[in-house]
Write a protein that holds these residues in place. Sequence first.
Motif, mmCIF file in Angstrom:
data_model
loop_
_atom_site.group_PDB
_atom_site.id
_atom_site.type_symbol
_atom_site.label_atom_id
_atom_site.label_comp_id
_atom_site.label_asym_id
_atom_site.label_seq_id
_atom_site.Cartn_x
_atom_site.Cartn_y
_atom_site.Cartn_z
ATOM 1 N N ALA A 3 0.821 -1.216 0.000
ATOM 2 C CA ALA A 3 0.000 0.000 0.000
ATOM 3 C C ALA A 3 0.854 1.263 0.000
ATOM 4 O O ALA A 3 0.521 2.253 -0.649
ATOM 5 C CB ALA A 3 -0.931 -0.010 1.211
ATOM 6 N N TYR A 4 2.008 1.211 0.692
ATOM 7 C CA TYR A 4 2.873 2.398 0.765
ATOM 8 C C TYR A 4 3.498 2.686 -0.605
ATOM 9 O O TYR A 4 3.474 3.824 -1.075
ATOM 10 C CB TYR A 4 3.962 2.170 1.819
ATOM 11 C CG TYR A 4 4.825 3.381 2.076
ATOM 12 C CD1 TYR A 4 4.346 4.460 2.813
ATOM 13 C CD2 TYR A 4 6.122 3.437 1.592
ATOM 14 C CE1 TYR A 4 5.128 5.572 3.048
ATOM 15 C CE2 TYR A 4 6.919 4.546 1.820
ATOM 16 C CZ TYR A 4 6.424 5.608 2.553
ATOM 17 O OH TYR A 4 7.207 6.698 2.769
ATOM 18 N N LEU A 7 0.988 4.100 -2.907
ATOM 19 C CA LEU A 7 0.712 5.515 -2.631
ATOM 20 C C LEU A 7 1.814 6.391 -3.222
ATOM 21 O O LEU A 7 1.543 7.418 -3.858
ATOM 22 C CB LEU A 7 0.597 5.748 -1.116
ATOM 23 C CG LEU A 7 0.379 7.200 -0.694
ATOM 24 C CD1 LEU A 7 -0.884 7.779 -1.315
ATOM 25 C CD2 LEU A 7 0.317 7.312 0.819
ATOM 26 N N ALA A 26 3.710 11.496 1.571
ATOM 27 C CA ALA A 26 3.139 10.309 2.213
ATOM 28 C C ALA A 26 3.289 10.406 3.732
ATOM 29 O O ALA A 26 2.380 10.044 4.484
ATOM 30 C CB ALA A 26 3.820 9.047 1.686
ATOM 31 N N LEU A 30 0.105 10.266 6.050
ATOM 32 C CA LEU A 30 -0.126 9.078 6.866
ATOM 33 C C LEU A 30 0.237 9.291 8.324
ATOM 34 O O LEU A 30 -0.263 8.585 9.197
ATOM 35 C CB LEU A 30 0.691 7.904 6.315
ATOM 36 C CG LEU A 30 0.302 7.418 4.925
ATOM 37 C CD1 LEU A 30 1.273 6.351 4.459
ATOM 38 C CD2 LEU A 30 -1.120 6.886 4.941
ATOM 39 N N ALA B 47 -4.227 3.245 1.503
ATOM 40 C CA ALA B 47 -3.130 3.469 2.453
ATOM 41 C C ALA B 47 -3.680 3.878 3.816
ATOM 42 O O ALA B 47 -3.234 3.401 4.864
ATOM 43 C CB ALA B 47 -2.189 4.543 1.907
ATOM 44 N N ILE B 51 -2.395 1.149 6.269
ATOM 45 C CA ILE B 51 -1.057 1.425 6.783
ATOM 46 C C ILE B 51 -1.128 1.958 8.215
ATOM 47 O O ILE B 51 -1.821 2.926 8.500
ATOM 48 C CB ILE B 51 -0.310 2.429 5.877
ATOM 49 C CG1 ILE B 51 -0.103 1.806 4.492
ATOM 50 C CG2 ILE B 51 1.029 2.803 6.497
ATOM 51 C CD1 ILE B 51 0.645 2.672 3.524
ATOM 52 N N GLU B 62 1.806 -2.773 7.136
ATOM 53 C CA GLU B 62 0.402 -3.155 6.965
ATOM 54 C C GLU B 62 -0.020 -4.270 7.912
ATOM 55 O O GLU B 62 -1.171 -4.665 7.925
ATOM 56 C CB GLU B 62 0.157 -3.566 5.512
ATOM 57 C CG GLU B 62 0.276 -2.390 4.561
ATOM 58 C CD GLU B 62 0.127 -2.805 3.107
ATOM 59 O OE1 GLU B 62 -0.961 -3.293 2.748
ATOM 60 O OE2 GLU B 62 1.079 -2.636 2.341
#
Lengths: 201, 201
Positions: A3-4, A7, A26, A30, B47, B51, B62
């Motif tokens: 997922a990172y 992104l 990011a 996040l 994300a 995350i 994750e």
Amino acid sequence: MNAYSQLITALRLLPNVGVKTAQRMAHTLLHQNRAGAAQLVQALDNALKNIHNCQMCHDFCESELCAICANPQRDPSRLMIVQMPADVAAMEAARCHDGLYFVLMGQVNPAQEMDLSSIALQQLVARLSGSPVNEIIIATAHTAEGDATAYILAELFKEQPYKISRLARGIPLGSELEYVDAGTLAQAVYERNLLKETTGE
Amino acid sequence: MNAYSQLITALRLLPNVGVKTAQRMAHTLLHQNRAGAAQLVQALDNALKNIHNCQMCHDFCESELCAICANPQRDPSRLMIVQMPADVAAMEAARCHDGLYFVLMGQVNPAQEMDLSSIALQQLVARLSGSPVNEIIIATAHTAEGDATAYILAELFKEQPYKISRLARGIPLGSELEYVDAGTLAQAVYERNLLKETTGE
């Protein structure tokens, strides 16, 4: 791809965003501001669903016609052609144009073989067909790209019965000559305005 | 506020993004690359949902533990403290540390009254309590902020039985002296490595 990484890849689709900037973004999204990140998801999703191009001027809008094109107070005989939505906003703030606009949504890059697909020429031709426009004001930027775009537009309408003009080039209001760049100074001299004819002849 | 203004507002939440950049981004997302914009919505949404911080090292991951913390091959007695997730990736690429990491997710800014809330100190203390760590390697940046962060960490562990070190400062490998900045040169002289004691005494 996790997922990172996904992104980071998606953030790099933004203009002028490389790996480093995407990582910093990011981290902000996040770690520092997850509420803001949710707001961005929401706003972008909403924008993608609701924002389209105005059927007349090609600017971004949420209905068929934008507020300017839908306004019967505007003079439909004068059409100002600009590059970007922000140019319409700047021009409206200056309150010097009561006609309508057309937004090209781009510019022609003379370094890349004058690729015309970057500007909305087809939409412009469709917009003008059968319209009451009799004057076209070309308000592209005074840059190489803006000049190339203006040239293409002038060529396009060469055989048409429109009065065509382009924004004046010169010294900005409030500028001291000392701080104006040489190119602008030269242009201002070259396109100087005649105040009085010589009386000797 | 319409969808376009909301998008501009949301984009400005990104670091170092002002009105102009946000407008350019919106143009890219809404006009040039709507598929990419949908990809960004999807990636950021995903994300945000998946995350979290690794329960041991505080890095983004994750699952409960990241791949490094979950790896039994890593030496649990040595802990390297870094500022950002990208630092872990850089250090892993250098293959010079087989211990574990802790990610501070920030740095202390000495110009802003050494606000400690910007680094994950509480999580670090919790991570160390009862752990087999006996050596701490402080791998913060060699900047004013990194120095301040390293100072805070060194103070924090002053009374603890850990061996503590910080990354060496000096001339990067492959550098010609001519192109190294004066501060780095001075530091390299000041922290020069002794190759041989004088034999005169």
